[in-house]
Scaffold this active site. Sequence first.
Site, PDB file in Angstrom:
ATOM      1  N   HIS A  42     -34.171  14.564  28.611  1.00  0.00           N
ATOM      2  CA  HIS A  42     -32.971  14.832  27.820  1.00  0.00           C
ATOM      3  C   HIS A  42     -32.073  13.598  27.775  1.00  0.00           C
ATOM      4  O   HIS A  42     -31.340  13.311  28.721  1.00  0.00           O
ATOM      5  CB  HIS A  42     -32.229  16.028  28.409  1.00  0.00           C
ATOM      6  CG  HIS A  42     -31.125  16.522  27.540  1.00  0.00           C
ATOM      7  ND1 HIS A  42     -30.425  17.681  27.808  1.00  0.00           N
ATOM      8  CD2 HIS A  42     -30.580  16.025  26.395  1.00  0.00           C
ATOM      9  CE1 HIS A  42     -29.508  17.863  26.873  1.00  0.00           C
ATOM     10  NE2 HIS A  42     -29.580  16.862  26.018  1.00  0.00           N
TER      11      HIS A  42
ATOM     12  N   HIS B 276     -31.338  13.046  31.968  1.00  0.00           N
ATOM     13  CA  HIS B 276     -31.981  13.920  32.951  1.00  0.00           C
ATOM     14  C   HIS B 276     -33.213  14.542  32.322  1.00  0.00           C
ATOM     15  O   HIS B 276     -33.569  14.246  31.182  1.00  0.00           O
ATOM     16  CB  HIS B 276     -31.010  14.993  33.435  1.00  0.00           C
ATOM     17  CG  HIS B 276     -30.446  15.845  32.335  1.00  0.00           C
ATOM     18  ND1 HIS B 276     -29.450  15.416  31.482  1.00  0.00           N
ATOM     19  CD2 HIS B 276     -30.745  17.106  31.923  1.00  0.00           C
ATOM     20  CE1 HIS B 276     -29.152  16.365  30.614  1.00  0.00           C
ATOM     21  NE2 HIS B 276     -29.939  17.405  30.848  1.00  0.00           N
TER      22      HIS B 276
ATOM     23  N   HIS C 250     -35.509  18.394  31.898  1.00  0.00           N
ATOM     24  CA  HIS C 250     -35.687  19.831  32.101  1.00  0.00           C
ATOM     25  C   HIS C 250     -37.190  20.048  32.236  1.00  0.00           C
ATOM     26  O   HIS C 250     -37.931  19.900  31.258  1.00  0.00           O
ATOM     27  CB  HIS C 250     -35.154  20.630  30.912  1.00  0.00           C
ATOM     28  CG  HIS C 250     -33.704  20.409  30.622  1.00  0.00           C
ATOM     29  ND1 HIS C 250     -32.706  21.215  31.132  1.00  0.00           N
ATOM     30  CD2 HIS C 250     -33.075  19.472  29.869  1.00  0.00           C
ATOM     31  CE1 HIS C 250     -31.529  20.786  30.703  1.00  0.00           C
ATOM     32  NE2 HIS C 250     -31.729  19.715  29.934  1.00  0.00           N
TER      33      HIS C 250
ATOM     34  N   TYR D 191     -25.907  25.285  32.098  1.00  0.00           N
ATOM     35  CA  TYR D 191     -26.999  25.466  31.146  1.00  0.00           C
ATOM     36  C   TYR D 191     -27.410  26.929  31.030  1.00  0.00           C
ATOM     37  O   TYR D 191     -27.397  27.685  32.011  1.00  0.00           O
ATOM     38  CB  TYR D 191     -28.218  24.633  31.551  1.00  0.00           C
ATOM     39  CG  TYR D 191     -28.201  23.223  30.996  1.00  0.00           C
ATOM     40  CD1 TYR D 191     -28.255  22.988  29.624  1.00  0.00           C
ATOM     41  CD2 TYR D 191     -28.120  22.122  31.839  1.00  0.00           C
ATOM     42  CE1 TYR D 191     -28.231  21.696  29.110  1.00  0.00           C
ATOM     43  CE2 TYR D 191     -28.097  20.824  31.340  1.00  0.00           C
ATOM     44  CZ  TYR D 191     -28.152  20.622  29.975  1.00  0.00           C
ATOM     45  OH  TYR D 191     -28.129  19.348  29.464  1.00  0.00           O
TER      46      TYR D 191
ATOM     47  N   ASP E  26     -33.636  25.526  39.779  1.00  0.00           N
ATOM     48  CA  ASP E  26     -32.845  26.670  39.336  1.00  0.00           C
ATOM     49  C   ASP E  26     -33.374  28.000  39.845  1.00  0.00           C
ATOM     50  O   ASP E  26     -32.606  28.862  40.259  1.00  0.00           O
ATOM     51  CB  ASP E  26     -32.754  26.676  37.807  1.00  0.00           C
ATOM     52  CG  ASP E  26     -31.860  25.564  37.284  1.00  0.00           C
ATOM     53  OD1 ASP E  26     -31.002  25.089  38.053  1.00  0.00           O
ATOM     54  OD2 ASP E  26     -32.016  25.170  36.126  1.00  0.00           O
TER      55      ASP E  26
ATOM     56  N   TYR F 156     -31.538  14.551  37.682  1.00  0.00           N
ATOM     57  CA  TYR F 156     -30.723  13.557  36.982  1.00  0.00           C
ATOM     58  C   TYR F 156     -31.067  12.152  37.477  1.00  0.00           C
ATOM     59  O   TYR F 156     -31.484  11.966  38.619  1.00  0.00           O
ATOM     60  CB  TYR F 156     -29.237  13.854  37.184  1.00  0.00           C
ATOM     61  CG  TYR F 156     -28.763  15.033  36.359  1.00  0.00           C
ATOM     62  CD1 TYR F 156     -28.046  14.854  35.186  1.00  0.00           C
ATOM     63  CD2 TYR F 156     -29.065  16.339  36.750  1.00  0.00           C
ATOM     64  CE1 TYR F 156     -27.632  15.931  34.416  1.00  0.00           C
ATOM     65  CE2 TYR F 156     -28.656  17.423  35.985  1.00  0.00           C
ATOM     66  CZ  TYR F 156     -27.944  17.214  34.822  1.00  0.00           C
ATOM     67  OH  TYR F 156     -27.549  18.280  34.060  1.00  0.00           O
TER      68      TYR F 156
END
Length: 757
Positions: A719, A554, A556, A496, A413, A399
């Site tokens: 994003h 942010h 991905h 998410y 993640d 972010y």
Amino acid sequence: MGSPSLYSARKTTLALAVALSFAWQAPVFAHGGEAHMVPMDKTLKEFGADVQWDDYAQLFTLIKDGAYVKVKPGAQTAIVNGQPLALQVPVVMKDNKAWVSDTFINDVFQSGLDQTFQVEKRPHPLNALTADEIKQAVEIVKASADFKPNTRFTEISLLPPDKEAVWAFALENKPVDQPRKADVIMLDGKHIIEAVVDLQNNKLLSWQPIKDAHGMVLLDDFASVQNIINNSEEFAAAVKKRGITDAKKVITTPLTVGYFDGKDGLKQDARLLKVISYLDVGDGNYWAHPIENLVAVVDLEQKKIVKIEEGPVVPVPMTARPFDGRDRVAPAVKPMQIIEPEGKNYTITGDMIHWRNWDFHLSMNSRVGPMISTVTYNDNGTKRKVMYEGSLGGMIVPYGDPDIGWYFKAYLDSGDYGMGTLTSPIARGKDAPSNAVLLNETIADYTGVPMEIPRAIAVFERYAGPEYKHQEMGQPNVSTERRELVVRWISTVGNYDYIFDWIFHENGTIGIDAGATGIEAVKGVKAKTMHDETAKDDTRYGTLIDHNIVGTTHQHIYNFRLDLDVDGENNSLVAMDPVVKPNTAGGPRTSTMQVNQYNIGNEQDAAQKFDPGTIRLLSNPNKENRMGNPVSYQIIPYAGGTHPVAKGAQFAPDEWIYHRLSFMDKQLWVTRYHPGERFPEGKYPNRSTHDTGLGQYSKDNESLDNTDAVVWMTTGTTHVARAEEWPIMPTEWVHTLLKPWNFFDETPTLGALKKDK
């Protein structure tokens, strides 16, 4: 791999409240004895089958994995995958409900007319550990004198045999003369321990403590953090300042703290999590009610809050924003059926999937999810190597907001949380089409106990437009449909949900798609509209997507580890750059289109930002097609989607995240094959102080000339939030491709030549 799912998430309601005139046929007999009847709806749903009633045709359609069954009440015959099957006992009706014999499932679904699942005669050497093997590995590890009672398990996975032996098994049926081994990673408090277990000889081969590294966040850490928060008077006082009197309505989200060279005031050797919080107002969407500017730092060893970081009080957004449809009227949509009346075009033998000319192995890993291995293409009777192993390598969601509750947010993640462990069961007919085969998978939980994940992976075939077409004037149309085989997996990491598709095309192309959906992580602000006094400052790092709510900008960023073996292990990286050059051959044209072609010879030169106007190939200089061109596969990190990250990470070069995680900033990396180099972010990225992944792997700058190489493909999206993504986000896809380039001699989907009579 897994077993076919025994449960179906699709809630199909039988439309039986109609004027059916079938009488209850009691008693019902089978083979001279009275049959025991059971309710069709309940029995088949528990088995995992879809049950549909056609009022017009007065028949049932039953769908389970590879079986497609049509049967009428009272009929002595069912149609299974287009073939008639005599029933021992017909389907009968009583009180507008269908009843079947207790042998119906075995008679119909084990009839042999469904050939989707085949018995594995030779276990593949890359098969994931079975539940029994997981138990065996844990027993052996626990028997060690070094094992402590409170030790938890981060990962228990197969330690694969040598690559050469696996390929020999896959292509030549040679047995693998190596024992099955388990790779075990544990946490003793904050200390990481690696162990290797010989399953064949039932012994511990190694026990290695790892220094200067932090392990993954485990599922029980989430419960520990919530308990610590619930019992903290200091935290209760902090939320009371924000008008919250019942701290038990506070939902916590434990997050890794990152690394900032001590500038965040945190001890590097402590096992810490930062906790941000949301308020449960009863609308089913606590994500819409962030408690802003409040961060609790929790020490997992001390089981307490060691620090509370606060900024100015921002009122918690309190407007209900349910996303589950509780306040909506669902649109009336007519049914759409996907049928395969003669069964599947693919077979699943153990963990091997065969479809058209493709063969590949599928297994599940608790960190990165599905592993696609020993991928071959049958080219007119010759099995040709394409890829030894492909998987998600890792991903990050960083972010861009520097505020107190946001600056540290950069979610690794898979590396920090384990995306395989967080697999989301697939809902038939919603998350995957109704004709999908759903596979259960088994991994180990943090206690070392085998855990079965229902409906973990979906496999399905789909129509994908025309494969080719040409309409010559005055001649018949020539066209054929394109089919694709999709392997789908979904992982839910906090707010998410990530959908990953491995897509096999008949023409030799492999697509890898990544989709992000779920709930945006939002920030509570004072502004309700862009006309408010604070709106400009409130939206400096994001978009106002609701009253008092900003979606923070942010990225991905996904990286895929692709051990391509293009017609063999020895490959080279080739660049092809289309250019405009002067016309020196005469005629009216002043310029020409030509291609500059050259080899990229080492690992550091191979690390590149993706230019969609250029071509990058992994080529086999030792193999040619019939025209003499080296056989190759094109690497396309970005083939469509939203807000591409082709220009890399949105961070200044002096940021610590930039130094720790080099893979973010370049879309193509190629390294020499080393079996221990598996993760672009490094094996233990939590609070890492430097790059232990691709930056380290490529530091020695090994040659890539005619050698066994691994492609690392980075893609993703930047994003920038929009109102249409709130309160729940429609899936946003990004697409990548691996495309054959002179790998074949002609259009591969023309089919085999007709034999001369």
